[in-house]
Design a protein around this motif. Structure first.
Motif, PDB file in Angstrom:
ATOM      1  N   LEU A  43       5.035  -7.449   1.376  1.00 23.00           N
ATOM      2  CA  LEU A  43       3.579  -7.400   1.175  1.00 23.00           C
ATOM      3  C   LEU A  43       2.839  -7.735   2.465  1.00 23.00           C
ATOM      4  O   LEU A  43       1.899  -7.041   2.867  1.00 23.00           O
ATOM      5  CB  LEU A  43       3.170  -8.369   0.064  1.00 23.00           C
ATOM      6  CG  LEU A  43       3.582  -7.999  -1.370  1.00 23.00           C
ATOM      7  CD1 LEU A  43       3.278  -9.156  -2.326  1.00 23.00           C
ATOM      8  CD2 LEU A  43       2.852  -6.738  -1.828  1.00 23.00           C
ATOM      9  N   THR A  81       0.834   1.763  -0.686  1.00 23.11           N
ATOM     10  CA  THR A  81      -0.487   1.287  -0.298  1.00 23.11           C
ATOM     11  C   THR A  81      -1.532   2.182  -0.971  1.00 23.11           C
ATOM     12  O   THR A  81      -1.515   3.409  -0.806  1.00 23.11           O
ATOM     13  CB  THR A  81      -0.689   1.339   1.222  1.00 23.11           C
ATOM     14  OG1 THR A  81       0.277   0.483   1.850  1.00 23.11           O
ATOM     15  CG2 THR A  81      -2.079   0.858   1.596  1.00 23.11           C
ATOM     16  N   ALA A 110      -2.585   0.316 -10.033  1.00 22.60           N
ATOM     17  CA  ALA A 110      -3.607  -0.263  -9.159  1.00 22.60           C
ATOM     18  C   ALA A 110      -4.861  -0.618  -9.940  1.00 22.60           C
ATOM     19  O   ALA A 110      -5.491  -1.662  -9.707  1.00 22.60           O
ATOM     20  CB  ALA A 110      -3.927   0.701  -8.031  1.00 22.60           C
ATOM     21  N   MET A 113      -4.428  -3.822 -11.669  1.00 23.06           N
ATOM     22  CA  MET A 113      -4.440  -4.955 -10.743  1.00 23.06           C
ATOM     23  C   MET A 113      -5.853  -5.285 -10.280  1.00 23.06           C
ATOM     24  O   MET A 113      -6.209  -6.449 -10.112  1.00 23.06           O
ATOM     25  CB  MET A 113      -3.536  -4.657  -9.539  1.00 23.06           C
ATOM     26  CG  MET A 113      -2.063  -4.545  -9.936  1.00 23.06           C
ATOM     27  SD  MET A 113      -1.016  -4.013  -8.583  1.00 23.06           S
ATOM     28  CE  MET A 113       0.602  -4.106  -9.345  1.00 23.06           C
ATOM     29  N   LYS A 120      -3.357 -11.952  -4.662  1.00 22.73           N
ATOM     30  CA  LYS A 120      -1.922 -11.732  -4.511  1.00 22.73           C
ATOM     31  C   LYS A 120      -1.230 -12.206  -5.782  1.00 22.73           C
ATOM     32  O   LYS A 120      -1.525 -13.275  -6.301  1.00 22.73           O
ATOM     33  CB  LYS A 120      -1.373 -12.476  -3.304  1.00 22.73           C
ATOM     34  CG  LYS A 120       0.138 -12.249  -3.093  1.00 22.73           C
ATOM     35  CD  LYS A 120       0.670 -13.017  -1.893  1.00 22.73           C
ATOM     36  CE  LYS A 120       0.221 -12.384  -0.591  1.00 22.73           C
ATOM     37  NZ  LYS A 120       0.870 -13.004   0.577  1.00 22.73           N
ATOM     38  N   TYR A 130       5.743  -5.201 -11.183  1.00 22.17           N
ATOM     39  CA  TYR A 130       5.159  -4.973  -9.862  1.00 22.17           C
ATOM     40  C   TYR A 130       4.627  -6.282  -9.291  1.00 22.17           C
ATOM     41  O   TYR A 130       4.209  -7.185 -10.020  1.00 22.17           O
ATOM     42  CB  TYR A 130       4.002  -3.965  -9.938  1.00 22.17           C
ATOM     43  CG  TYR A 130       4.409  -2.583 -10.381  1.00 22.17           C
ATOM     44  CD1 TYR A 130       4.885  -1.645  -9.459  1.00 22.17           C
ATOM     45  CD2 TYR A 130       4.315  -2.203 -11.713  1.00 22.17           C
ATOM     46  CE1 TYR A 130       5.268  -0.372  -9.862  1.00 22.17           C
ATOM     47  CE2 TYR A 130       4.703  -0.939 -12.133  1.00 22.17           C
ATOM     48  CZ  TYR A 130       5.171  -0.029 -11.202  1.00 22.17           C
ATOM     49  OH  TYR A 130       5.544   1.222 -11.606  1.00 22.17           O
ATOM     50  N   SER A 131       4.612  -6.335  -7.954  1.00 19.33           N
ATOM     51  CA  SER A 131       3.931  -7.396  -7.214  1.00 19.33           C
ATOM     52  C   SER A 131       2.917  -6.718  -6.298  1.00 19.33           C
ATOM     53  O   SER A 131       3.104  -5.561  -5.895  1.00 19.33           O
ATOM     54  CB  SER A 131       4.925  -8.210  -6.376  1.00 19.33           C
ATOM     55  OG  SER A 131       5.896  -8.819  -7.207  1.00 19.33           O
ATOM     56  N   TYR A 132       1.836  -7.425  -5.963  1.00 14.73           N
ATOM     57  CA  TYR A 132       0.815  -6.752  -5.159  1.00 14.73           C
ATOM     58  C   TYR A 132       0.010  -7.753  -4.338  1.00 14.73           C
ATOM     59  O   TYR A 132      -0.007  -8.961  -4.609  1.00 14.73           O
ATOM     60  CB  TYR A 132      -0.132  -5.954  -6.058  1.00 14.73           C
ATOM     61  CG  TYR A 132      -0.976  -6.812  -6.978  1.00 14.73           C
ATOM     62  CD1 TYR A 132      -2.252  -7.246  -6.585  1.00 14.73           C
ATOM     63  CD2 TYR A 132      -0.522  -7.178  -8.247  1.00 14.73           C
ATOM     64  CE1 TYR A 132      -3.020  -8.017  -7.433  1.00 14.73           C
ATOM     65  CE2 TYR A 132      -1.282  -7.938  -9.084  1.00 14.73           C
ATOM     66  CZ  TYR A 132      -2.538  -8.368  -8.675  1.00 14.73           C
ATOM     67  OH  TYR A 132      -3.313  -9.142  -9.511  1.00 14.73           O
ATOM     68  N   SER A 133      -0.639  -7.187  -3.326  1.00 17.32           N
ATOM     69  CA  SER A 133      -1.603  -7.921  -2.501  1.00 17.32           C
ATOM     70  C   SER A 133      -2.894  -7.107  -2.487  1.00 17.32           C
ATOM     71  O   SER A 133      -2.912  -5.958  -2.034  1.00 17.32           O
ATOM     72  CB  SER A 133      -1.048  -8.105  -1.078  1.00 17.32           C
ATOM     73  OG  SER A 133      -2.006  -8.737  -0.256  1.00 17.32           O
ATOM     74  N   TYR A 134      -3.976  -7.686  -2.977  1.00 21.72           N
ATOM     75  CA  TYR A 134      -5.236  -6.960  -3.217  1.00 21.72           C
ATOM     76  C   TYR A 134      -6.312  -7.467  -2.263  1.00 21.72           C
ATOM     77  O   TYR A 134      -6.606  -8.659  -2.216  1.00 21.72           O
ATOM     78  CB  TYR A 134      -5.648  -7.157  -4.674  1.00 21.72           C
ATOM     79  CG  TYR A 134      -7.033  -6.674  -5.012  1.00 21.72           C
ATOM     80  CD1 TYR A 134      -7.513  -5.446  -4.552  1.00 21.72           C
ATOM     81  CD2 TYR A 134      -7.867  -7.441  -5.825  1.00 21.72           C
ATOM     82  CE1 TYR A 134      -8.784  -5.011  -4.884  1.00 21.72           C
ATOM     83  CE2 TYR A 134      -9.138  -7.012  -6.172  1.00 21.72           C
ATOM     84  CZ  TYR A 134      -9.587  -5.794  -5.702  1.00 21.72           C
ATOM     85  OH  TYR A 134     -10.860  -5.369  -6.030  1.00 21.72           O
ATOM     86  N   ILE A 140      -4.833  -1.988  -1.796  1.00 20.56           N
ATOM     87  CA  ILE A 140      -3.874  -2.759  -2.595  1.00 20.56           C
ATOM     88  C   ILE A 140      -2.469  -2.340  -2.152  1.00 20.56           C
ATOM     89  O   ILE A 140      -2.137  -1.153  -2.171  1.00 20.56           O
ATOM     90  CB  ILE A 140      -4.014  -2.490  -4.103  1.00 20.56           C
ATOM     91  CG1 ILE A 140      -5.389  -2.904  -4.613  1.00 20.56           C
ATOM     92  CG2 ILE A 140      -2.934  -3.259  -4.881  1.00 20.56           C
ATOM     93  CD1 ILE A 140      -5.586  -2.611  -6.079  1.00 20.56           C
ATOM     94  N   ILE A 142       1.317  -2.485  -3.119  1.00 20.83           N
ATOM     95  CA  ILE A 142       2.084  -2.674  -4.355  1.00 20.83           C
ATOM     96  C   ILE A 142       3.581  -2.570  -4.054  1.00 20.83           C
ATOM     97  O   ILE A 142       4.022  -1.648  -3.364  1.00 20.83           O
ATOM     98  CB  ILE A 142       1.698  -1.616  -5.408  1.00 20.83           C
ATOM     99  CG1 ILE A 142       0.200  -1.724  -5.749  1.00 20.83           C
ATOM    100  CG2 ILE A 142       2.537  -1.774  -6.672  1.00 20.83           C
ATOM    101  CD1 ILE A 142      -0.285  -0.619  -6.660  1.00 20.83           C
TER     102      ILE A 142
END
Length: 407
Positions: A43, A81, A110, A113, A120, A130-134, A140, A142
């Motif tokens: 991420l 992304t 997305a 999220m 995050k 899923y893991s993500y950073s927004y 985002i 993912i």
């Protein structure tokens, strides 16, 4: 005894179980944290490369003509992304993996999220897909957790299976170890019960005679034989109690201060001389081979008692006209042997003769006022001096051998 075995088994089983549980837990915990850190790195790396590839422009990102960011690939996991405009509307999806996933599926993820408004989220890797950073109005990143989720779940299931197999093995091992550990205790417990039963039996016989003689004496005061019976049985009881007290003393841990460096050779010579008259009455002769000036750290009175017990035993079991041999020598260790010709030890009972109240001939020993405690006392004396004692009979000769280790 059963309670002791249960406690020993429980302790062993719990120790092995805690150890096994700790290993499997530590392995799964380490693997989980390792995968979690790897996802977090993915991420962060994607976010940093995104900033370099798409410089900020009026609070948002403007995709340049360069395709450098599009060509970034992660071989070990699926990373995507999702580009957002200033209104958090999706403007594009970049696939950083070699896995073919439709943009619509990623966009749907997305949208979910974005609605959660977390910057995050890695989540529980056993359940989260899923893991993500927004970054609002920007993008985002993912990460698809499918492979990690499968790896962790499979590892956990295998660990549980191994744990169950290990518990079965631990159960069997614990039972074996319990029997092995409890065996000496069980033997000691059985010996103790047998000792109490034998001692009670030996005391009961003279007491019965004394009581019967006392009753008879009360009815016939002029009959002196009842007094003789009472005295005779009283002497038997006194001898037995003296032997029991001596046995108890010999089993105690010796005080080191009672040990002194002494001349064992002179002690053996002195002990053999005191038995010359007894040997003469029995019609046996003595042959000795005693090496001079053999020194031993010992309790002299106990060692003298040991020699007396072995000589007395040899005399009582010797044939008239035979010879008793006493030998003392030192090579690496100090070895004392007493050999006689006559009544031997029954085959297979060489170890039993050192047990308390052991008697090969019940009637003969009872008539001699002997209770089978002498050799048990002798064994305890030898052991207290750090030695070993053994006996064997061959071709009509019986040999007792005591070995003392020289430090």
């Amino acid at each position: 005894m059963k309670k002791l075995k249960n406690k020993v088994f429980l302790v062993i089983f719990l120790i092995f179980t805690i150890f096994t549980t700790g290993i499997l837990f530590a392995y799964n915990f380490t693997l989980y944290n390792q995968e979690k850190r790897s996802i977090e790195r993915s991420l962060n790396q994607t976010t940093q490369m995104e900033i370099m590839a798409f410089p900020p422009n009026n609070g948002g990102f403007k995709k340049p003509d360069s395709s450098s960011f599009d060509n970034i690939r992660f071989l070990d996991r699926s990373v995507y992304t999702v580009i957002l405009d200033e209104n958090d509307e999706i403007t594009g999806v970049i696939n950083h993996s070699n896995y073919d996933v439709s943009d619509d599926e990623i966009e749907e993820v997305a949208v979910t999220m974005i609605s959660q408004s977390y910057q995050k989220e890695i989540g529980n890797l056993y359940f989260a897909n899923y893991s993500y950073s927004y970054k609002p109005s920007t993008s985002i990143v993912i990460v698809d957790n499918s492979s990690v989720k499968q790896l962790l779940t499979t590892t956990l299931l295998v660990s549980v299976l191994l744990y169950l197999i290990a518990e079965l093995i631990i159960l069997l091992i614990s039972k074996r170890l319990t029997l092995w550990i409890a065996k000496p205790v069980a033997e000691s417990f059985d010996k103790q019960k047998r000792f109490i039963a034998d001692a009670s039996h030996e005391l009961k016989t003279p007491l019965s005679v004394i009581i019967a003689s006392a009753d008879a004496l009360e009815s016939n005061p002029e009959e002196k034989k009842w007094l003789e019976n009472i005295k005779s049985e009283g002497d038997r009881m006194n001898a037995l109690i003296a032997d029991l007290l001596e046995l108890a003393k010999s089993e105690e841990v010796n005080d080191i201060s009672a040990f002194t460096q002494g001349n064992l050779s002179k002690l053996v010579e002195k002990a053999t001389l005191t038995f010359e008259s007894v040997m003469f009455e029995k019609g046996v002769t003595l042959s000795d081979s005693i090496q001079d000036n053999i020194m031993l750290n010992m309790n002299e009175s106990k060692i003298q008692q040991l020699i007396s017990i072995l000589l007395d035993n040899a005399i009582k079991h010797s044939e008239s006209g035979s010879e008793i041999s006493v030998e003392l020598k030192q090579d690496k260790d100090i070895i004392l042997t007493v050999t006689n010709k006559g009544e031997g030890i029954p085959k297979g009972e060489e170890e039993k003769i050192f047990e308390r109240f052991y008697r090969a001939d019940e009637s003969r020993n009872r008539n001699d006022n002997r209770y089978g405690l002498g050799l048990a006392i002798a064994k305890n004396i030898v052991i207290s001096h750090g030695g070993t004692i053994s006996a064997k009979s061959e071709n009509g000769y019986t040999t007792f051998k005591a070995i003392f280790k020289v430090k």
